[in-house]
Motif scaffolding. Structure first.
Motif, PDB file in Angstrom:
ATOM      1  N   VAL A  42     -45.094  37.068   7.023  1.00  0.00           N
ATOM      2  CA  VAL A  42     -44.789  35.801   6.343  1.00  0.00           C
ATOM      3  C   VAL A  42     -46.072  35.302   5.694  1.00  0.00           C
ATOM      4  O   VAL A  42     -47.079  35.099   6.376  1.00  0.00           O
ATOM      5  N   THR A  43     -46.050  35.114   4.366  1.00  0.00           N
ATOM      6  CA  THR A  43     -47.209  34.558   3.672  1.00  0.00           C
ATOM      7  C   THR A  43     -46.858  33.163   3.180  1.00  0.00           C
ATOM      8  O   THR A  43     -45.722  32.887   2.781  1.00  0.00           O
ATOM      9  N   GLU A  44     -47.845  32.287   3.185  1.00  0.00           N
ATOM     10  CA  GLU A  44     -47.595  30.886   2.856  1.00  0.00           C
ATOM     11  C   GLU A  44     -47.074  30.711   1.429  1.00  0.00           C
ATOM     12  O   GLU A  44     -46.137  29.934   1.188  1.00  0.00           O
ATOM     13  N   ASP A  45     -47.649  31.420   0.467  1.00  0.00           N
ATOM     14  CA  ASP A  45     -47.207  31.286  -0.927  1.00  0.00           C
ATOM     15  C   ASP A  45     -45.747  31.699  -1.081  1.00  0.00           C
ATOM     16  O   ASP A  45     -44.945  31.015  -1.731  1.00  0.00           O
ATOM     17  N   HIS A  46     -45.396  32.840  -0.479  1.00  0.00           N
ATOM     18  CA  HIS A  46     -44.015  33.325  -0.581  1.00  0.00           C
ATOM     19  C   HIS A  46     -43.053  32.365   0.105  1.00  0.00           C
ATOM     20  O   HIS A  46     -41.946  32.088  -0.391  1.00  0.00           O
ATOM     21  N   TYR A  47     -43.470  31.837   1.260  1.00  0.00           N
ATOM     22  CA  TYR A  47     -42.586  30.937   1.998  1.00  0.00           C
ATOM     23  C   TYR A  47     -42.379  29.632   1.237  1.00  0.00           C
ATOM     24  O   TYR A  47     -41.277  29.076   1.219  1.00  0.00           O
ATOM     25  N   PHE A  48     -43.438  29.131   0.579  1.00  0.00           N
ATOM     26  CA  PHE A  48     -43.314  27.903  -0.197  1.00  0.00           C
ATOM     27  C   PHE A  48     -42.272  28.073  -1.310  1.00  0.00           C
ATOM     28  O   PHE A  48     -41.420  27.198  -1.524  1.00  0.00           O
ATOM     29  N   LYS A  49     -42.332  29.196  -1.989  1.00  0.00           N
ATOM     30  CA  LYS A  49     -41.372  29.414  -3.075  1.00  0.00           C
ATOM     31  C   LYS A  49     -39.960  29.601  -2.517  1.00  0.00           C
ATOM     32  O   LYS A  49     -38.978  29.140  -3.108  1.00  0.00           O
ATOM     33  N   LYS A  50     -39.861  30.256  -1.373  1.00  0.00           N
ATOM     34  CA  LYS A  50     -38.552  30.471  -0.756  1.00  0.00           C
ATOM     35  C   LYS A  50     -37.888  29.138  -0.396  1.00  0.00           C
ATOM     36  O   LYS A  50     -36.677  28.957  -0.592  1.00  0.00           O
ATOM     37  N   VAL A  51     -38.675  28.178   0.076  1.00  0.00           N
ATOM     38  CA  VAL A  51     -38.138  26.887   0.504  1.00  0.00           C
ATOM     39  C   VAL A  51     -37.891  25.950  -0.670  1.00  0.00           C
ATOM     40  O   VAL A  51     -36.856  25.266  -0.741  1.00  0.00           O
ATOM     41  N   THR A  52     -38.835  25.905  -1.620  1.00  0.00           N
ATOM     42  CA  THR A  52     -38.757  24.922  -2.707  1.00  0.00           C
ATOM     43  C   THR A  52     -38.169  25.467  -3.994  1.00  0.00           C
ATOM     44  O   THR A  52     -37.736  24.699  -4.863  1.00  0.00           O
ATOM     45  N   GLY A  53     -38.160  26.782  -4.142  1.00  0.00           N
ATOM     46  CA  GLY A  53     -37.701  27.382  -5.389  1.00  0.00           C
ATOM     47  C   GLY A  53     -38.770  27.457  -6.449  1.00  0.00           C
ATOM     48  O   GLY A  53     -38.544  28.027  -7.529  1.00  0.00           O
ATOM     49  N   ASP A  54     -39.945  26.889  -6.186  1.00  0.00           N
ATOM     50  CA  ASP A  54     -41.049  26.891  -7.146  1.00  0.00           C
ATOM     51  C   ASP A  54     -42.286  27.510  -6.512  1.00  0.00           C
ATOM     52  O   ASP A  54     -42.479  27.460  -5.287  1.00  0.00           O
ATOM     53  N   THR A  55     -43.143  28.062  -7.378  1.00  0.00           N
ATOM     54  CA  THR A  55     -44.462  28.433  -6.883  1.00  0.00           C
ATOM     55  C   THR A  55     -45.250  27.150  -6.651  1.00  0.00           C
ATOM     56  O   THR A  55     -44.864  26.070  -7.090  1.00  0.00           O
ATOM     57  N   LYS A  62     -44.786  19.949 -11.778  1.00  0.00           N
ATOM     58  CA  LYS A  62     -43.564  19.165 -11.907  1.00  0.00           C
ATOM     59  C   LYS A  62     -43.662  17.798 -11.226  1.00  0.00           C
ATOM     60  O   LYS A  62     -43.146  16.797 -11.732  1.00  0.00           O
ATOM     61  N   HIS A  63     -44.296  17.760 -10.034  1.00  0.00           N
ATOM     62  CA  HIS A  63     -44.185  16.568  -9.188  1.00  0.00           C
ATOM     63  C   HIS A  63     -45.495  15.805  -8.984  1.00  0.00           C
ATOM     64  O   HIS A  63     -45.481  14.719  -8.399  1.00  0.00           O
ATOM     65  N   GLY A  64     -46.612  16.365  -9.401  1.00  0.00           N
ATOM     66  CA  GLY A  64     -47.881  15.676  -9.235  1.00  0.00           C
ATOM     67  C   GLY A  64     -48.553  15.989  -7.909  1.00  0.00           C
ATOM     68  O   GLY A  64     -47.939  16.524  -6.981  1.00  0.00           O
ATOM     69  N   LYS A  65     -49.834  15.619  -7.806  1.00  0.00           N
ATOM     70  CA  LYS A  65     -50.653  16.020  -6.668  1.00  0.00           C
ATOM     71  C   LYS A  65     -50.195  15.393  -5.360  1.00  0.00           C
ATOM     72  O   LYS A  65     -50.119  16.064  -4.326  1.00  0.00           O
ATOM     73  N   ALA A  66     -49.851  14.073  -5.378  1.00  0.00           N
ATOM     74  CA  ALA A  66     -49.470  13.402  -4.132  1.00  0.00           C
ATOM     75  C   ALA A  66     -48.211  14.004  -3.536  1.00  0.00           C
ATOM     76  O   ALA A  66     -48.134  14.288  -2.332  1.00  0.00           O
ATOM     77  N   ALA A  67     -47.188  14.211  -4.370  1.00  0.00           N
ATOM     78  CA  ALA A  67     -45.930  14.789  -3.899  1.00  0.00           C
ATOM     79  C   ALA A  67     -46.138  16.236  -3.442  1.00  0.00           C
ATOM     80  O   ALA A  67     -45.554  16.678  -2.442  1.00  0.00           O
ATOM     81  N   PHE A  68     -46.969  16.963  -4.188  1.00  0.00           N
ATOM     82  CA  PHE A  68     -47.233  18.361  -3.814  1.00  0.00           C
ATOM     83  C   PHE A  68     -47.917  18.434  -2.450  1.00  0.00           C
ATOM     84  O   PHE A  68     -47.537  19.244  -1.599  1.00  0.00           O
ATOM     85  N   THR A  69     -48.912  17.581  -2.234  1.00  0.00           N
ATOM     86  CA  THR A  69     -49.645  17.608  -0.964  1.00  0.00           C
ATOM     87  C   THR A  69     -48.716  17.329   0.209  1.00  0.00           C
ATOM     88  O   THR A  69     -48.764  18.007   1.242  1.00  0.00           O
ATOM     89  N   GLN A  70     -47.846  16.333   0.058  1.00  0.00           N
ATOM     90  CA  GLN A  70     -46.913  15.995   1.132  1.00  0.00           C
ATOM     91  C   GLN A  70     -45.936  17.140   1.392  1.00  0.00           C
ATOM     92  O   GLN A  70     -45.704  17.517   2.542  1.00  0.00           O
ATOM     93  N   ARG A  71     -45.405  17.686   0.306  1.00  0.00           N
ATOM     94  CA  ARG A  71     -44.431  18.777   0.456  1.00  0.00           C
ATOM     95  C   ARG A  71     -45.100  20.036   1.011  1.00  0.00           C
ATOM     96  O   ARG A  71     -44.500  20.767   1.811  1.00  0.00           O
ATOM     97  N   ASP A  72     -46.333  20.266   0.618  1.00  0.00           N
ATOM     98  CA  ASP A  72     -47.065  21.450   1.070  1.00  0.00           C
ATOM     99  C   ASP A  72     -47.206  21.449   2.591  1.00  0.00           C
ATOM    100  O   ASP A  72     -46.969  22.460   3.261  1.00  0.00           O
ATOM    101  N   VAL A  73     -47.561  20.298   3.159  1.00  0.00           N
ATOM    102  CA  VAL A  73     -47.723  20.209   4.610  1.00  0.00           C
ATOM    103  C   VAL A  73     -46.370  20.336   5.304  1.00  0.00           C
ATOM    104  O   VAL A  73     -46.260  20.971   6.361  1.00  0.00           O
ATOM    105  N   GLU A  74     -45.336  19.748   4.731  1.00  0.00           N
ATOM    106  CA  GLU A  74     -43.992  19.851   5.320  1.00  0.00           C
ATOM    107  C   GLU A  74     -43.546  21.309   5.395  1.00  0.00           C
ATOM    108  O   GLU A  74     -43.017  21.755   6.425  1.00  0.00           O
ATOM    109  N   VAL A  75     -43.753  22.035   4.307  1.00  0.00           N
ATOM    110  CA  VAL A  75     -43.362  23.448   4.290  1.00  0.00           C
ATOM    111  C   VAL A  75     -44.209  24.247   5.276  1.00  0.00           C
ATOM    112  O   VAL A  75     -43.711  25.155   5.952  1.00  0.00           O
TER     113      VAL A  75
END
Length: 805
Positions: A42-55, A62-75
């Motif tokens: 399991v690699t983090e980049d692949h898992y992020f795309k699998k969950v969010t549909g985006d790299t 698409k969503h900006g730095k604040a939203a990305f940071t929050q979503r990144d930790v959640e994933v």
């Protein structure tokens, strides 16, 4: 007094997390680990795309730095929670965020979380110059949220056929263009994984109980500890390889405290593992700078940190002074994981406790109660005790202490060194003859060769006779290599070549009470099988034996037989093993470039021939993880039989052609067990369904006797289409430059520079090394044997040339 609870002993199937800075090699190591343990990667980049549909970059845009940071930790948290078992998880740079590190700390309570790091100069190549310093500083925070460390050693050496690092030879069989970026990383990391999952020694023992690494040093008949001080290593004028085979394990003594000590120690542990490949005993001397402080807590602070580092690095043994403070002792025992603890007692001074003092037995019992795996008791005194007194003490331990009893190491020593080499049977301290350990009283006199030679001169061990036997072995290179290794190790054994073809002649050789073992060549490798009482797992799978050892005495315990090596006597039965496959495996592993690392679903190999060596080659490829193997042989029916043998075995093991494991996770959904295929003609194109071969092994002799194509085989050009090149291994070495070797050297120089050519001389030296270790139970001086192999071959060529003229 009860043993502490071990809080770092994880379930063998617990997922393993890798964290570290960009460029540390997490994904490469993760892939190696997933293949080795048959787990899902399991690699983090692949898992992020699998969950969010985006790299990650797409989501940020698409969503900006604040939203990305929050979503990144959640994933990131979801990735950990959803993959708690049977996975290797390679994290990205999210692991530097505080919230992610909190999640890692929680995960580390139940799972191994490994901090992967390496030399700063290697990591800088992957970082932008701006911000590199800050990122490298932040990387150190990974130590606070992990429970293990792996130092990913970069080895720039280029090892030639003569075994000298960083040198070249003028001979035509120099292995050119060898990539070194991941040289040895796979073997180091897979051994690290075996240790933290608890599978290493058990697996080796079940597969080949006479292997030199199958029996831990404390359970061998005799074993030696090469003591190396950190201060000596940092100032040493020797290459690390010169320390090879001077002990069954290395005791790394931390006796100096540079500012970057944690990284310095991690580097030295990695170097010892890479260059010497022996278990490590990790020992921390008390820091004299801290000793001057008044508060005991301050005195123990650095020692605790350094001892913790040893456990984090996954060393095989940690030496713990049981005379230190109780909180420090309990702290280490509470976190030992799978590292074995050597409980130390040092008695020094003119009034040192004597062996007949009851306090000695009480100290041993305390170490036993604490859960120490080994107890080491040493007396620093002006004169050693009589051997009888020490033997009486050992008898009191043996007869008066209830089982299970940890192995005991006990001896006297003085400023002149160990006075009676035979006082202790296991873990005898020795020094390297070229290193002056001025501060080390324990190893100022004895070396491994002198100590081991003393066992023969005192008639504890016996000179034996070893052989290589077969139809045509008169020009074998083995005798000179083995004799060089005997001389190096202090063993008075003899090794000779005997040409014969009948089992009666072989039986006569094996019947001698001084018979130590035999290397077999044609026609004995298969014919001997019905006459062996025990065979290794490897020999059973390959269906051929090339090493036979005597089983002496009436014991039914295989460990007793393994520990009876180097002793004479009538042989009741015989044991057979196959080292051909391991020699091929080693040569392949050393020569395959990182670009051609084995990927079960894609890597393809070609084996030429269908005899015993071809079987060993196929088994080596399967052990490397290759699942698409083609066999070409002049007699097609023989190739079909060999393919069926290994396809049936793959089905029994649950191994599929695509590299997936039926009971595991990973690979593709293929369920075919057809890992071997037959290719009938060199005129046909390479099958379109499969990638061109990146590993080619020619297993045919110089002259044909069984219908196999002789060693005039050349690769059809339509099979040489690999865009990343590959490796060609030629087993024949008489002549050394066979048509295949000549063809591939020319092809490499003019068309495909990424091809590596391994000739038969490298392979024959590996075979001798494997046989020496199996026959004697001692580490082989590999560089020496490899050098002797080349020099002997060159002398034979000169003799033949002068004879013909």
């Amino acid at each position: 007094m009860e043993a502490s609870k071990n809080h770092r002993l994880f379930e063998p199937s617990a997922s393993i997390v890798l964290v570290g800075c960009r460029g540390a090699g997490k994904q490469s190591l993760g892939f190696m680990g997933a293949v080795h343990l048959r787990r899902k990667l399991v690699t983090e980049d692949h898992y992020f795309k699998k969950v969010t549909g985006d790299t990650r970059s797409e989501y940020l845009s698409k969503h900006g730095k604040a939203a990305f940071t929050q979503r990144d930790v959640e994933v990131f948290k979801h990735m950990l929670d959803s993959n708690r078992s049977k996975c290797i998880i390679a994290c990205g740079m999210t692991s530097l965020m505080e919230e992610a590190q909190s999640a890692l700390r929680a995960f580390a309570r139940t799972n191994p979380v490994v901090y992967v790091h390496r030399e700063e100069k290697c990591i800088r190549q992957w970082l932008d110059e701006e911000g590199a310093e800050q990122l490298l500083a932040l990387d150190k925070s990974h130590r606070d949220c992990t429970n293990l460390e792996y130092f990913n050693l970069y080895d720039p050496s280029n090892t030639s056929i003569d075994g000298r690092s960083g040198t070249t030879t003028p001979s035509e069989h120099h292995l050119a263009n060898r990539s070194s970026k991941l040289l040895g990383a796979r073997e180091d990391f897979t051994k690290f994984l075996d240790l933290i999952t608890g599978k290493g020694v058990t697996r080796i023992w079940l597969e080949s109980p006479f292997s030199v690494s199958a029996i831990p040093p404390e359970y061998r008949s005799f074993s030696y500890t090469l003591r190396l001080r950190l201060s000596s290593l940092l100032d040493m004028g020797l290459d690390m390889e010169e320390l090879e085979a001077h002990g069954d394990c290395v005791e790394l003594i931390i006796d100096t405290w540079p500012n970057n000590i944690l990284d310095v120690i991690a580097t030295q542990v990695a170097l010892i593992r890479r260059k010497l490949r022996v278990p490590i005993i990790y020992h921390v001397e008390e820091n004299p700078r801290e000793e001057r402080r008044r508060l005991p807590d301050e005195k123990d602070r650095m020692d605790t940190q350094l001892l913790d580092l040893g456990l984090r690095l996954g060393v095989e043994y940690l030496s713990l002074d049981l005379q230190r403070s109780e909180p420090l002792v309990n702290h280490i025992l509470d976190r030992k994981g799978r590292t074995r603890i050597i409980g130390n007692y040092l008695y020094s001074g003119f009034r040192a406790v004597t062996w007949d003092d009851e306090r000695m037995v009480e100290d041993y019992k305390r170490a036993q109660a604490l859960g120490c795996d080994i107890v080491r008791m040493a007396r620093l005194c002006t004169g050693d005790s009589s051997r009888e007194v020490l033997e009486e003490f050992k008898a009191r331990i043996q007869n008066g202490v209830p089982d299970p009893k940890p192995p005991l190491v006990a001896y006297d020593y003085s400023v002149l060194g160990v006075r009676t080499p035979l006082q202790s049977r296991i873990l005898n301290p020795v020094r390297h003859p070229k290193i002056e350990n001025k501060r080390d009283h324990l190893a100022t006199v004895s070396t491994y060769p002198s100590s081991f030679a003393a066992l023969f001169s005192n008639f504890v061990l016996d000179p034996l006779q070893f052989y290589v036997v077969g139809a045509n072995v008169s020009y074998s290179l083995s005798p000179t290599m083995h004799h060089a290794a005997y001389e190096f190790s202090g063993m008075p054994h003899k090794y000779q070549a005997v040409s014969c073809t009948s089992l009666d002649d072989l039986n006569q050789i094996c019947a001698s009470p001084t018979f130590g073992g035999v290397n077999l060549t044609a026609p004995f490798k298969v014919a001997i099988l019905p006459h062996l009482k025990i065979k290794s797992h490897h020999a059973s799978v390959v269906g051929a034996v090339n090493v036979v050892l005597p089983l002496r005495g009436k014991t039914s315990f295989i460990l007793d037989h393994a520990n009876s090596r180097n002793r004479a006597g009538p042989a009741s039965e015989f044991y057979g093993d196959n080292t051909d496959w391991r020699s091929i495996y080693t040569c392949l592993q050393r020569a395959v470039s990182p670009r051609n690392s084995v990927q079960p679903s894609r890597t393809t190999a070609l084996v030429v021939g269908a005899g015993g060596m071809a079987r060993a080659a196929i088994y080596a490829l399967l052990q490397l993880g290759c699942r698409n193997i083609f066999i070409y042989n002049r007699t097609i029916t023989n190739a079909v039989d060999v393919a069926k043998h290994f396809n049936d075995w793959a089905a029994q093991q649950g191994i599929t052609a695509g590299g997936a494991h039926i009971n595991g996770v990973g690979g593709n959904s293929a369920t075919s067990h057809e890992v071997c295929h037959v290719i009938s003609s060199t005129r046909q194109p390479w099958p379109e369904k499969y990638s061109p071969p990146t590993m080619v092994i020619s297993c045919v002799p110089a002259t044909s006797s069984d219908g196999s194509p002789p060693a005039d085989f050349e690769m059809p050009l339509q099979w040489l289409k690999s865009p990343t090149g590959g490796v060609v291994v030629e087993l024949a070495y008489d002549p050394l430059i066979t048509p295949l070797v000549a063809q591939m050297q020319a092809f490499r120089d003019t068309v495909g520079p990424s091809w590596v050519v391994v000739d038969g001389l490298e392979l024959v030296s590996e075979m001798a090394i494997e046989a020496f270790e199996l026959m004697t139970g001692r580490m082989a001086p590999k560089r020496l044997m490899t050098q002797v192999c080349m020099k002997t071959w060159e002398q034979q060529q000169r003799d033949m040339s002068s004879g013909s003229s």
